[in-house]
Write a protein that holds these residues in place. Structure first.
Motif, mmCIF file in Angstrom:
data_model
loop_
_atom_site.group_PDB
_atom_site.id
_atom_site.type_symbol
_atom_site.label_atom_id
_atom_site.label_comp_id
_atom_site.label_asym_id
_atom_site.label_seq_id
_atom_site.Cartn_x
_atom_site.Cartn_y
_atom_site.Cartn_z
ATOM 1 N N UNK A 72 0.832 -1.199 0.000
ATOM 2 C CA UNK A 72 0.000 0.000 0.000
ATOM 3 C C UNK A 72 0.873 1.257 0.000
ATOM 4 N N UNK A 73 0.562 2.231 -0.860
ATOM 5 C CA UNK A 73 1.300 3.495 -0.827
ATOM 6 C C UNK A 73 0.794 4.371 0.308
ATOM 7 N N UNK A 74 1.528 5.399 0.626
ATOM 8 C CA UNK A 74 1.036 6.329 1.640
ATOM 9 C C UNK A 74 -0.020 7.257 1.044
ATOM 10 N N UNK A 75 0.255 7.742 -0.168
ATOM 11 C CA UNK A 75 -0.675 8.646 -0.845
ATOM 12 C C UNK A 75 -0.941 8.162 -2.270
ATOM 13 N N UNK A 76 -2.052 8.632 -2.838
ATOM 14 C CA UNK A 76 -2.271 8.550 -4.280
ATOM 15 C C UNK A 76 -2.623 9.953 -4.763
ATOM 16 N N UNK A 77 -2.385 10.184 -6.041
ATOM 17 C CA UNK A 77 -2.702 11.483 -6.632
ATOM 18 C C UNK A 77 -4.057 11.405 -7.327
ATOM 19 N N UNK A 78 -5.040 12.122 -6.799
ATOM 20 C CA UNK A 78 -6.386 12.146 -7.381
ATOM 21 C C UNK A 78 -6.506 13.373 -8.269
ATOM 22 N N UNK A 79 -6.553 13.149 -9.579
ATOM 23 C CA UNK A 79 -6.626 14.275 -10.509
ATOM 24 C C UNK A 79 -7.972 14.977 -10.385
ATOM 25 N N UNK A 80 -7.975 16.282 -10.629
ATOM 26 C CA UNK A 80 -9.229 17.023 -10.603
ATOM 27 C C UNK A 80 -10.188 16.531 -11.672
ATOM 28 N N UNK A 81 -9.635 16.037 -12.795
ATOM 29 C CA UNK A 81 -10.485 15.524 -13.871
ATOM 30 C C UNK A 81 -11.302 14.332 -13.391
ATOM 31 N N UNK A 82 -10.649 13.387 -12.709
ATOM 32 C CA UNK A 82 -11.372 12.226 -12.209
ATOM 33 C C UNK A 82 -12.295 12.611 -11.059
ATOM 34 N N UNK A 83 -11.823 13.512 -10.189
ATOM 35 C CA UNK A 83 -12.676 13.959 -9.082
ATOM 36 C C UNK A 83 -13.981 14.538 -9.622
ATOM 37 N N UNK A 84 -13.869 15.408 -10.639
ATOM 38 C CA UNK A 84 -15.065 16.057 -11.193
ATOM 39 C C UNK A 84 -16.003 15.051 -11.850
ATOM 40 N N UNK A 85 -15.442 14.009 -12.439
ATOM 41 C CA UNK A 85 -16.268 13.004 -13.122
ATOM 42 C C UNK A 85 -16.950 12.051 -12.144
ATOM 43 N N UNK A 86 -16.235 11.659 -11.098
ATOM 44 C CA UNK A 86 -16.722 10.586 -10.224
ATOM 45 C C UNK A 86 -17.256 11.080 -8.887
ATOM 46 N N UNK A 87 -16.556 12.029 -8.274
ATOM 47 C CA UNK A 87 -16.848 12.365 -6.874
ATOM 48 C C UNK A 87 -17.601 13.678 -6.658
ATOM 49 N N UNK A 88 -17.474 14.617 -7.575
ATOM 50 C CA UNK A 88 -17.970 15.970 -7.304
ATOM 51 C C UNK A 88 -19.478 16.001 -7.090
ATOM 52 N N UNK A 89 -20.231 15.478 -8.022
ATOM 53 C CA UNK A 89 -21.689 15.440 -7.909
ATOM 54 C C UNK A 89 -22.144 14.008 -8.141
ATOM 55 N N UNK A 90 -21.811 13.162 -7.196
ATOM 56 C CA UNK A 90 -21.983 11.723 -7.396
ATOM 57 C C UNK A 90 -23.086 11.169 -6.515
ATOM 58 N N UNK A 91 -24.287 11.699 -6.673
ATOM 59 C CA UNK A 91 -25.400 11.222 -5.852
ATOM 60 C C UNK A 91 -25.668 9.737 -6.080
ATOM 61 N N UNK A 92 -25.327 9.247 -7.278
ATOM 62 C CA UNK A 92 -25.635 7.857 -7.615
ATOM 63 C C UNK A 92 -24.744 6.852 -6.898
ATOM 64 N N UNK A 93 -23.522 7.262 -6.534
ATOM 65 C CA UNK A 93 -22.623 6.265 -5.923
ATOM 66 C C UNK A 93 -22.221 6.632 -4.495
ATOM 67 N N UNK A 94 -22.829 7.675 -3.928
ATOM 68 C CA UNK A 94 -22.424 8.073 -2.582
ATOM 69 C C UNK A 94 -22.845 7.036 -1.540
ATOM 70 N N UNK A 95 -23.777 6.166 -1.902
ATOM 71 C CA UNK A 95 -24.181 5.088 -0.991
ATOM 72 C C UNK A 95 -23.555 3.751 -1.358
#
Length: 406
Positions: free
Chosen positions: A47-70
């Motif tokens: 396991x690494x200590x950190x990973x780099x989460x790109x803003x591009x992926x964040x915006x696609x998956x996490x930013x407005x992700x009502x469908x997968x927040x559960x």
């Protein structure tokens, strides 16, 4: 003999390459044809200590992700694992292994280009819960992650195509196998703008909504003043109650529930297990939220006098165990020192920072110092820093001792 990149590109048949690739932002894709897997990411040493989460992926998956927040937390772990495994093709960062043009040459000029990942199941779920792993794969392979994207066929005709985050997946007793289109690989690899995320966040905070909130904290301003002043809340990031409810799956929950059952538990968890937590204030149906660097004790000590320092101590001790594999007895001893004397804690942390600089000058990594070896080096710097204090003149041997084996 392993082909180099240029040889691989030359070996690609002409039928796989679009005659018109002037627009390299468009994926070459034919929905009637199978995936063309051009790279397999199958290494996972530790396991690494950190990973780099790109803003591009964040915006696609996490930013407005009502469908997968559960979704089960295993879905978030899978994404973090993919980020780690694909780091060999990241680009747009100094010292990153790839460049944008190199990535385009290998991954975007090939029709139906896809990559595969092989993941040990015990990394997704240390308890190897088959049902939860499969549920996580199902969600990432479902319409909950579908995006309509522009693709082009071999004749250069633009087509709107549905693209799920995971295109194919399979599960065996020891490993899971995942295939994703290079559209998603690029979202992960392009780290021109990104945030570092603790890999263990989704293990130490096993609640998907809490992790989503923690990732969102990376996108808002950090509190900068050396002394925390809650009266400055009007300058913090604002979210009205309705927006927060929708964004983090809290529909129908009132502010009392959100404060006591959602925000405060996250706040405490992040103080203990993350590199940033937050402060918040609620007034007139509006939340004011600011990110807090948990290492800045002068900031966080003012937030909650009765327990925030204790949380800071827990974080510091957990950090030593995670990064330097300090034994349990020594950790308990160090924790007692921290609890009994903030002055000693500051001295020890100053010595730790001095050690970091010296290790860097030696062209080594801090993580190479583990166990007794780390404690011995740290102790030496604690003594050196203690000699610079006024207490040294009166109590030359009054420095804190971190190695219980001596």
């Amino acid at each position: 003999m392993k082909q180099n990149l240029i040889d691989k590109i030359k070996a690609i048949s002409k039928s796989e390459v679009s005659p018109s690739i002037a627009n390299k932002d468009v994926i070459i894709y034919d929905a009637t044809q199978p995936n063309n897997i051009i790279k397999n990411f199958d290494k996972f040493n530790k396991k690494p200590e950190h990973v780099n989460l790109s803003n591009l992926l964040y915006n696609e998956i996490f930013k407005d992700a009502e469908d997968i927040i559960n979704a089960p937390i295993e879905a978030i772990r899978i994404i973090l694992i993919l980020l780690h495994q694909s780091n060999t093709v990241h680009f747009n960062q100094r010292n990153a292994p790839y460049t944008p043009s190199l990535f385009e040459d290998e991954f975007k000029n090939v029709k139906n280009a896809a990559v595969s990942f092989t993941i040990p199941n015990n990394i997704i779920s240390p308890s190897r819960e088959t049902k939860r792993i499969k549920e996580a794969l199902d969600i990432l392979n479902s319409d909950k992650t579908v995006r309509w994207i522009k693709t082009t066929d071999e004749n250069g005709v633009t087509v709107d195509t549905k693209m799920r985050f995971i295109d194919q997946s399979s599960y065996s007793r020891g490993k899971s196998y995942i295939v994703i289109n290079t559209y998603w690989l690029e979202k992960m690899a392009n780290i021109e703008n990104y945030n570092r995320v603790l890999f263990n966040l989704a293990y130490n905070v096993p609640n998907t909504k809490h992790v989503f909130f923690a990732l969102w904290l990376n996108t808002i301003p950090m509190y900068e003043d050396s002394v925390f002043k809650k009266e400055s809340y009007t300058s913090w990031t604002k979210l009205n109650l309705e927006t927060l409810q929708k964004k983090f799956g809290m529909d129908g929950k009132d502010s009392d529930y959100i404060n006591q059952k959602f925000l405060k538990p996250i706040q405490n968890k992040l103080f203990e297990f993350n590199d940033r937590s937050f402060a918040f204030h609620f007034e007139n149906k509006t939340y004011y939220i600011v990110a807090i660097d948990v290492k800045k004790n002068k900031v966080i000590e003012s937030l909650s006098p009765e327990n925030v320092y204790k949380n800071a101590v827990k974080y510091a001790v957990t950090y030593l165990q995670r990064r330097h594999k300090v034994d349990k007895e020594s950790l308990e001893h160090i924790e007692n020192i921290y609890k009994q004397s903030r002055q000693d804690k500051e001295l020890m942390e100053k010595a730790y920072n001095t050690l970091k600089k010296k290790v860097k000058e030696e062209s080594l990594n801090m993580t190479s110092l583990i166990g007794v070896k780390f404690l011995d080096r740290w102790q030496k710097e604690i003594i050196n820093n203690y000699k610079e204090t006024e207490q040294f003149k009166m109590f030359p041997h009054g420095y804190p001792k971190v190695n219980t084996s001596n």
